[in-house]
Enzyme design. Structure first.
Site, PDB file in Angstrom:
ATOM      1  N   ASP A 188      50.691  40.594  27.828  1.00 35.67           N
ATOM      2  CA  ASP A 188      51.954  40.757  27.488  1.00 35.67           C
ATOM      3  C   ASP A 188      52.743  39.815  26.417  1.00 35.67           C
ATOM      4  O   ASP A 188      53.589  40.140  25.788  1.00 35.67           O
ATOM      5  CB  ASP A 188      53.032  40.889  28.714  1.00 35.67           C
ATOM      6  N   SER A 231      44.524  40.406  41.684  1.00 39.31           N
ATOM      7  CA  SER A 231      45.449  39.462  42.401  1.00 39.31           C
ATOM      8  C   SER A 231      45.812  38.461  41.348  1.00 39.31           C
ATOM      9  O   SER A 231      46.392  38.459  39.931  1.00 39.31           O
ATOM     10  CB  SER A 231      44.811  38.767  43.579  1.00 39.31           C
ATOM     11  N   LYS A 263      46.594  44.665  42.715  1.00 35.39           N
ATOM     12  CA  LYS A 263      47.223  43.852  43.862  1.00 35.39           C
ATOM     13  C   LYS A 263      48.157  43.012  43.453  1.00 35.39           C
ATOM     14  O   LYS A 263      48.141  41.819  42.848  1.00 35.39           O
ATOM     15  CB  LYS A 263      46.146  42.828  44.491  1.00 35.39           C
TER      16      LYS A 263
END
Length: 411
Positions: free
Chosen positions: A326, A315, A340
């Site tokens: 990224d 999460s 999740k």
């Protein structure tokens, strides 16, 4: 022209008189009043919030208006009947994260995210087939962690009662209880024989951050372990980084293993402590509209950073990990994360109850949808179960690998 005008007026008045007479003859001048009970009003409010906010506009291919009408036809004599009806209505969505929370459960959830918990210290999820409860992660220092309960374990019974029909909140309620009392969990783990563990409930203070300056080779590095994204996490991480910067840490290891997530905003704010530019996360609602959260100029350090992740990293932890990976700010070491990628909002309801609704999903800055897939580390390192005292030591293979990756960055 005047006569025509008068004629029109007379005709219009005649039509109005006919309309009024018709209404009176049909008994519609005073239509009967339908007063909803307080119980029906609560069910209607649950329906209305889901109708407005739920991420899936097909409502799991349900006729959501029909669900409302059917619910309102039921007799709701007590609040318990009302709570059960609200839960039954939401079960049609087949989304374990969208759920009605009776007052006691709602208060417990709010306490959990604010920094304190009474129970055994387990974060759990439901499998897609809605059968078994799955452990996301035990909370650091909790009875569950001390007993060796691990991420991906399945809880098949609580105090001898099978968990197949339990919602997440029902299961959590059965594991909570007065400090000093015992709850027995039946666990299945991979191909092993099922076994039972007896856990003594206790009050768990959720102090989510541990940090210290460590000497690795000829370098001083800052080690920070973040256990949960609760109300204390952002300021605790901020203080930890500031202290380690004053101690001249050359680089950092941020340990997110077994961190089940928590508050979305905490994950975003902690990302901003490490990133001074770039997108942190995209959110996608049911219209497909993208919103984004951006980094700002407030990063506390530019020193090299390595994140430790595993199957219990979920999460908000995955939001942070995806943002840093990224954007090229950090390398990830460990195992694929939990996966999740759904975002829930909490809504207050009358009489102290609440509603958790999946309102959006998120994508990483490179538009990866990680729900049910997780994030793959830059360096995959499997590890055997560790005792608490072995965690983040030379006996911890993932930690050793993280140190190696960080040292390469410092060369």
């Amino acid at each position: 022209m005047r006569k025509t005008g008068r004629l029109r007026v007379v005709i219009l008045r005649g039509i109005c008189a006919i309309c009024i007479a018709t209404v009176l003859s049909l008994g519609l001048a005073n239509p009967p009043a339908f007063a909803f009970t307080e119980q029906q009003k609560l069910v209607m409010e649950v329906w209305r919030i889901v109708n407005r906010a739920y991420v899936d506009e097909t409502f799991n291919h349900q006729n959501w208006w029909f669900v409302r009408e059917k619910a309102l036809k039921r007799r709701l004599n007590t609040w318990e009947d009302t709570y059960q009806e609200a839960q039954a209505m939401l079960q049609k969505l087949e989304d374990p994260y969208t759920r009605f929370l009776p007052p006691e459960q709602y208060q417990s959830l709010q306490t959990n995210t604010s920094g304190e918990l009474l129970g055994v210290g387990l974060q759990i999820a439901k499998d897609d087939n809605n059968q078994h409860l799955r452990v996301i992660a035990p909370i650091a220092g909790s009875p569950a962690e001390r007993a060796g309960v691990s991420p991906k374990d399945e809880i098949v019974a609580i105090n001898g009662v099978a968990t197949q029909s339990f919602s997440l909140d029902e299961a959590a309620a059965r594991m909570r209880g007065p400090a000093g009392t015992i709850v027995t969990l039946k666990i299945e783990r991979g191909e092993e024989e099922s076994f039972e563990v007896n856990l003594t409930r206790e009050r768990i203070n959720l102090n989510p951050v541990f940090s210290e300056l460590r000497s690795e080779g000829n370098q001083s590095i800052g080690y920070i372990r973040l256990g949960q994204f609760n109300g204390n996490a952002v300021e605790d991480i901020r203080a930890a980084i500031a202290t380690l910067e004053r101690q001249d840490a050359a680089g950092y290891i941020l340990d997110l293993r077994n961190n089940p997530g928590g508050l979305l905003q905490a994950g975003i704010e902690i990302a901003r402590l490490w990133l001074d530019q770039g997108t942190i996360v995209y959110t996608v609602n049911r219209q497909g509209v993208l919103d984004s959260f951006e980094a700002g100029p407030g990063a506390l350090t530019q020193d090299p950073l390595v994140l430790l992740v595993n199957g219990g990293t979920a999460s908000a932890s995955e939001i942070l990990a995806g943002a840093l990976q990224d954007n090229g700010r950090a390398q990830l070491v460990g195992e694929t994360t939990f996966g999740k990628g759904l975002i829930q909002s909490l809504f207050d309801l009358p009489h102290g109850s609440g509603l958790a609704v999946t309102v959006a999903k998120y994508e990483t800055p490179d538009h990866h949808d990680i729900n049910k897939l997780g994030i793959t580390p830059d360096r995959v390192v499997e590890t055997a179960p560790l005792a608490r005292e072995q965690f983040a030591t030379s006996e911890d293979g993932q930690y050793v690998a993280a140190v190696e990756v960080l040292m390469q960055s410092l060369m």
